[in-house]
Design an enzyme around this catalytic site. Structure first.
Site, short mmCIF file in Angstrom:
data_model
loop_
_atom_site.label_atom_id
_atom_site.label_comp_id
_atom_site.label_asym_id
_atom_site.label_seq_id
_atom_site.Cartn_x
_atom_site.Cartn_y
_atom_site.Cartn_z
N THR A 45 11.24 29.98 31.58
CA THR A 45 11.14 31.37 31.13
C THR A 45 11.51 31.48 29.65
OG1 THR A 45 11.95 31.91 33.37
CG2 THR A 45 11.48 33.75 31.94
N LYS B 261 1.20 24.56 32.88
CA LYS B 261 1.75 25.17 34.09
C LYS B 261 0.69 26.16 34.61
CE LYS B 261 5.22 28.70 35.04
NZ LYS B 261 6.48 29.29 34.64
N GLU C 121 14.50 22.92 36.30
CA GLU C 121 14.11 23.84 35.22
C GLU C 121 15.05 25.04 35.29
OE1 GLU C 121 10.66 27.18 34.67
OE2 GLU C 121 9.97 25.24 35.43
#
Length: 217
Positions: free
Chosen positions: A73, A133, A43
């Site tokens: 992000t 998440k 990621e």
């Protein structure tokens, strides 16, 4: 089909390495070191300058290999679109964003928003989020997974923050689909010690194999 294939690869990867870095070069080198260590999920966070270029470069380098590369992000739909155009195979946010969810749905790209409460999780699920998440994972711990799965048994959870070699098995035992790992795995990259990153990645890969061996045994 594309979306289901990506989700299967995220689940197979088991450990998603959250890659940060001061520049593109550090992020690319760290990602390569992690993959060399046997971890298959990357990621690339948008705190990395020109993160989309890093994503493109990694996808080119590992084309045809069983490596899954996404963007992290991602705070808004504009950034999500930039990531998807660069080829990101999944999009991760620190919190839920409706427009980002809709954009990812349109492109058939899995969206993994950060949620802490049942209400947030339910909202994200209604908007098509495939994996939630659990963030920050260290504020809740593995017991949160069992608590959430009681009313929402089919939810796919991926804790990020607070996952370590020592507690990874506890998280999987609680029922998570994958874990996000950053800090302790990536720390040596800041000093340019990518060999150490590979060494730690190997430890995570070995721990994952051990956990899966026990689950299947």
């Amino acid at each position: 089909m594309k979306r289901m294939d990506i989700l299967r690869r995220i689940e197979n990867a088991g450990v998603i390495a959250v890659v940060r870095g001061k520049d593109q070069e550090e992020a690319v080198n760290a990602s390569q070191a992690i993959i060399e260590g046997g971890l298959k999920g990357i990621e690339v966070t948008f705190t990395v300058p020109n993160a989309q270029v890093v994503i493109e470069e990694l996808l080119k380098a590992y084309q045809g290999q069983d490596v899954v590369i996404g963007a992290g992000t991602v705070l808004d739909a504009m950034t999500a679109r930039l990531a998807i155009m660069a080829g990101a195979e999944f999009v991760v946010s620190p919190s839920f964003d409706q427009e980002t969810a809709e954009l990812c749905n349109m492109y058939q790209i899995p969206y993994l928003p950060g949620c802490m409460t049942i209400t947030e999780m339910q909202t994200a699920l209604k908007s098509g989020a495939d994996i939630i998440k659990l963030f920050p994972g260290n504020s809740s711990g593995p017991s949160m997974v069992s608590a959430v799965k009681a009313p929402l048994p089919h939810i796919n959870l991926m804790p990020t923050g607070g996952v370590s070699l020592e507690n990874m098995a506890t998280w999987f035992k609680a029922g998570v689909i994958a874990v996000g790992v950053g800090g302790n795995l990536l720390a040596p990259a800041a000093e340019g010690n990518f060999a150490k990153v590979t060494e730690i990645a190997k430890q995570y890969a070995a721990k994952l194999a051990e956990i899966r061996g026990l689950e299947n045994g």
